[in-house]
Design a protein around this motif. Structure first.
Motif, PDB file in Angstrom:
ATOM      1  N   GLY A 265       0.834  -1.193   0.000  1.00 43.40           N
ATOM      2  CA  GLY A 265       0.000   0.000   0.000  1.00 43.40           C
ATOM      3  C   GLY A 265       0.868   1.242   0.000  1.00 43.40           C
ATOM      4  O   GLY A 265       2.064   1.186   0.285  1.00 43.40           O
ATOM      5  N   ASN A 358      -3.106  -1.438   3.659  1.00 42.01           N
ATOM      6  CA  ASN A 358      -3.563  -0.176   3.092  1.00 42.01           C
ATOM      7  C   ASN A 358      -4.154   0.701   4.181  1.00 42.01           C
ATOM      8  O   ASN A 358      -4.808   0.216   5.104  1.00 42.01           O
ATOM      9  CB  ASN A 358      -4.611  -0.436   2.000  1.00 42.01           C
ATOM     10  CG  ASN A 358      -3.974  -0.972   0.733  1.00 42.01           C
ATOM     11  OD1 ASN A 358      -3.431  -0.223  -0.066  1.00 42.01           O
ATOM     12  ND2 ASN A 358      -4.042  -2.289   0.551  1.00 42.01           N
ATOM     13  N   ASP A 471      -5.803  -9.084  -0.524  1.00 39.79           N
ATOM     14  CA  ASP A 471      -5.693  -7.628  -0.511  1.00 39.79           C
ATOM     15  C   ASP A 471      -6.980  -7.004   0.029  1.00 39.79           C
ATOM     16  O   ASP A 471      -8.088  -7.398  -0.351  1.00 39.79           O
ATOM     17  CB  ASP A 471      -5.441  -7.136  -1.935  1.00 39.79           C
ATOM     18  CG  ASP A 471      -4.701  -5.819  -1.971  1.00 39.79           C
ATOM     19  OD1 ASP A 471      -4.232  -5.368  -0.919  1.00 39.79           O
ATOM     20  OD2 ASP A 471      -4.596  -5.246  -3.067  1.00 39.79           O
ATOM     21  N   GLU A 473      -8.564  -3.008   0.956  1.00 38.62           N
ATOM     22  CA  GLU A 473      -8.235  -1.605   0.713  1.00 38.62           C
ATOM     23  C   GLU A 473      -9.475  -0.733   0.842  1.00 38.62           C
ATOM     24  O   GLU A 473     -10.554  -1.090   0.351  1.00 38.62           O
ATOM     25  CB  GLU A 473      -7.641  -1.461  -0.694  1.00 38.62           C
ATOM     26  CG  GLU A 473      -7.134  -0.074  -1.008  1.00 38.62           C
ATOM     27  CD  GLU A 473      -6.294  -0.049  -2.276  1.00 38.62           C
ATOM     28  OE1 GLU A 473      -6.134   1.044  -2.857  1.00 38.62           O
ATOM     29  OE2 GLU A 473      -5.788  -1.106  -2.694  1.00 38.62           O
TER      30      GLU A 473
END
Length: 675
Positions: A265, A358, A471, A473
């Motif tokens: 990130g 992130n 992931d 985010e």
């Protein structure tokens, strides 16, 4: 070289080969499941909602052609709703494009309205001292100055109106594809260690709008390589703890190297974060293991079977350095703007198999970070900083901001289904505190113990087992948080389901054009959407499954209510990113629908919410990584990882030669832009 357009008889998870599993994650699927706790599983929470949804009319009217949904998106027609009659440069978040059809080509295939350039390849020079790449005469000294292998995460730090810095992860190596036969084994291991880690590369805009190319390293003071031997600083509450001390580092505050870096990130203060993921597969044992750490080793999948790096450095020998694995599995912060600053391992974010990390800034100025633990049955985590972000650009404030991930509170997620007959797949959730920088909330464990053995600590507080949370985010436009849950082939076997849960059985395709067939487990994955209640620092939230991935023709799939006949097939979401419009971009890894992996654009709001469109496919045997949309929306960066990594491939007999500049494949970062 043309790829083999035959059924993939030697693959284990769709497009992923046994070789990929061995070199990237040490075949963790074959090992005992590390999470043996009795914590509830996400599938049992979502089953009613998915079962309710299956009776909706989402599948009504879907036409099937060759096992694929025939539609404007899936069959190559143009979509609708994003075109605005552009007179200026085409922005990827708003421009109509023709969806890429599933394929098995040994090339990057863009939507026809777009093209791409290769920005940098394995072996290209990073520093001014880098020699010209010669695959037949590789040395660790040369590789330490060249672009590393198997690029994954891509971050972008602007310098001025024309130049920027790419910050890239190099996740793992494949000696069978990297080295010609007959090369010295010890030299190969040393080269592999130098091919891991991170790279910072200066790039500048090209003549065509949206294009980029590298800057001559002699004209950049920022270019830098970080390898498996680069000194890293340790910070946070666990720094200096006895479990982080070794004979080579008796203070437990300086760690050599980073590896297994998957996603990452970019922070608002201009640094990049890099997740150490499958670190468990790097440690051998020359003798017996430390019995006092056996339970912790098992919880992280550490078994003393590594890559042979102990022959280069004894710190990779568990028998001689039993604490060394405790020094990996962290989030690393790198400052691309300060080449003299050592990378920092943040113990406050916990030790696990980080896919990435992130951050966002909360309403009160504190930093909120999200990270997923990428393994079957693992958890999703959230961190809230103790101190507040400073928005001014003074050097003092930047130093302050670079310490924000050092103190705060670490949480783990618990998800609960709402049980209502609303036809949706949703519920509520709670962030359960694990520890702050000053106080542990896990009985019997200190702050440092929670951070070093985060999986063990999380097991004790009852979070929810997820299907490989990768992931995760926050969306900068709508404020919601999106997590790729890639798959779980053991759902329904090692992980409990019931007959009402369609993710216990998924539809897959053995080869392109073959019929869909049923297989046990959640094979195609899904995308989770989290809405924080009131504030980003809140400890409660609501959630929904925005996407149940797979072929539109399969009954279990769901695309946020968007008509299924108008979407592209998508399988195994891995990384997520956003453009300035708030569209979700999804890269895939391990497609089980017969096609190469790809990159997809999905609106998250409005009438086109859930409309999945394939923007590109990567070459034969490759994985789609990154991705990154530039702030001006003129460029899409993609990291093409492990092209041609099939079980029968060798350096001399590759099954891919992408990017077709040599007789062997070279993992590379590309940039796509409008024609």
């Amino acid at each position: 070289m043309s790829p083999k357009l035959l059924p993939l008889v030697n693959t284990r998870h769709g497009s992923r080969s046994y070789k990929t599993c061995e070199y990237r994650c040490a075949n963790q699927c074959d090992a005992p499941t590390p999470n043996t706790s009795e914590n509830e599983e996400f599938a049992t929470l979502a089953r009613r909602a998915i079962a309710r949804r299956s009776v909706l009319k989402a599948t009504a009217g879907t036409m099937v052609l060759g096992g694929l949904a025939a539609s404007p998106a899936a069959a190559g027609g143009k979509g609708h709703g994003h075109g605005h009659g552009h007179r200026g440069p085409k922005k990827v978040g708003t421009t109509e494009f023709t969806s890429v059809a599933p394929n098995r080509k040994d090339d990057v295939v863009n939507a026809p309205e777009f093209t791409h350039d290769v920005v940098i390849r394995w072996g290209d020079p990073v520093t001014a001292r880098a020699p010209r790449f010669n695959a037949y005469k590789q040395t660790p000294e040369a590789q330490a100055q060249q672009f590393g292998y198997n690029n994954d995460y891509v971050g972008l730090i602007p310098l001025d109106g024309r130049r920027a810095l790419l910050s890239v992860n190099h996740e793992y190596t494949d000696p069978e594809l990297m080295f010609p036969a007959g090369m010295d084994e010890l030299t190969k291991k040393k080269v592999e260690m130098a091919a891991h880690g991170l790279a910072v590369v200066a790039i500048e805009k090209g003549r065509k709008k949206g294009s980029w190319h590298t800057v001559d390293p002699r004209r950049s003071r920022y270019n830098r390589r970080v390898t498996a031997s680069t000194p890293h600083q340790v910070d946070g509450p666990a720094a200096g703890h006895p479990m982080l001390r070794t004979k080579a580092d008796p203070r437990g505050r300086t760690i050599l190297g980073t590896f297994a870096n998957c996603s990452g990130g970019t922070t608002p203060w201009g640094t990049t974060l890099h997740g150490e993921e499958n670190f468990h597969g790097y440690f051998d044992a020359s003798g017996s293991l430390d019995s006092t750490q056996s339970a912790a080793y098992a919880r992280y999948g550490i078994n003393g079977k590594g890559k042979g790096w102990k022959d280069v450095d004894e710190r990779f020998d568990l028998t001689k350095a039993p604490n060394e694995p405790n020094r990996f599995g962290w989030v690393v912060e790198l400052d691309p703007l300060d080449p003299s600053a050592p990378p920092v391992k943040h113990t406050m974010l916990g030790r696990l198999k980080h896919e990435g990390c992130n951050v966002t800034i909360a309403e009160d100025g504190r930093v909120v970070a999200y990270t997923g633990d990428d393994e079957k049955g693992e958890y999703i985590y959230k961190f809230v900083s103790r101190d507040r972000y400073r928005r001014d650009r003074s050097p003092h404030s930047r130093r302050h901001n670079k310490a924000l991930l050092s103190a705060g509170t670490l949480y783990v997620g618990k998800f609960t289904g709402d049980g209502t007959a609303d036809g949706l797949h949703d519920g509520t959730g709670t962030w359960i505190p694990l520890t702050s920088d000053r106080k542990s909330y896990v009985p019997g464990m200190s702050v440092a113990e929670v951070l070093i053995h985060t999986r063990v600590a999380a097991d004790k507080v009852g979070p929810t087992k997820m299907d490989r949370p990768e992931d995760i985010e926050p969306n900068p436009v709508n404020g919601k948080v999106y997590c790729a849950l890639t798959n779980n082939s053991d759902r329904g076997k090692k992980f409990t389901t019931d007959e009402a849960n369609p993710l216990g059985t998924s539809m897959v395709r053995e080869s392109l054009g073959a019929p869909l067939t049923a297989k046990s487990g959640n094979r195609n994955g899904y995308v989770l959407e989290i809405t924080e209640k009131g504030r980003k620092t809140a400890t409660s939230f609501t959630w929904d499954l925005m996407l149940i991935c797979g072929d539109p023709a399969a009954q279990e799939t769901y695309f946020a209510g968007f008509p299924k006949e108008q979407v592209s097939p998508i399988s195994c979401p891995d990384n997520v990113a956003f453009d300035a419009e708030g569209n979700l971009w999804i890269s895939t890894d391990g497609n089980v629908l017969g096609s190469n992996d790809g990159l997809f654009r999905v609106p998250t709001e409005g009438p086109e919410r859930g409309r999945v469109q394939q923007f590109l496919t990567v070459p034969f045997g490759a994985e789609t990584c990154g991705p990154l949309v530039s702030p001006d929306q003129l460029s899409v960066f993609t990291a093409v990882q492990h092209p041609g990594e099939t079980d029968d491939a060798t350096f001399e007999k590759p099954t891919s030669t992408w990017p077709h500049t040599d007789a062997f494949p070279r993992p590379s970062v590309i940039v796509s832009y409008a024609k």
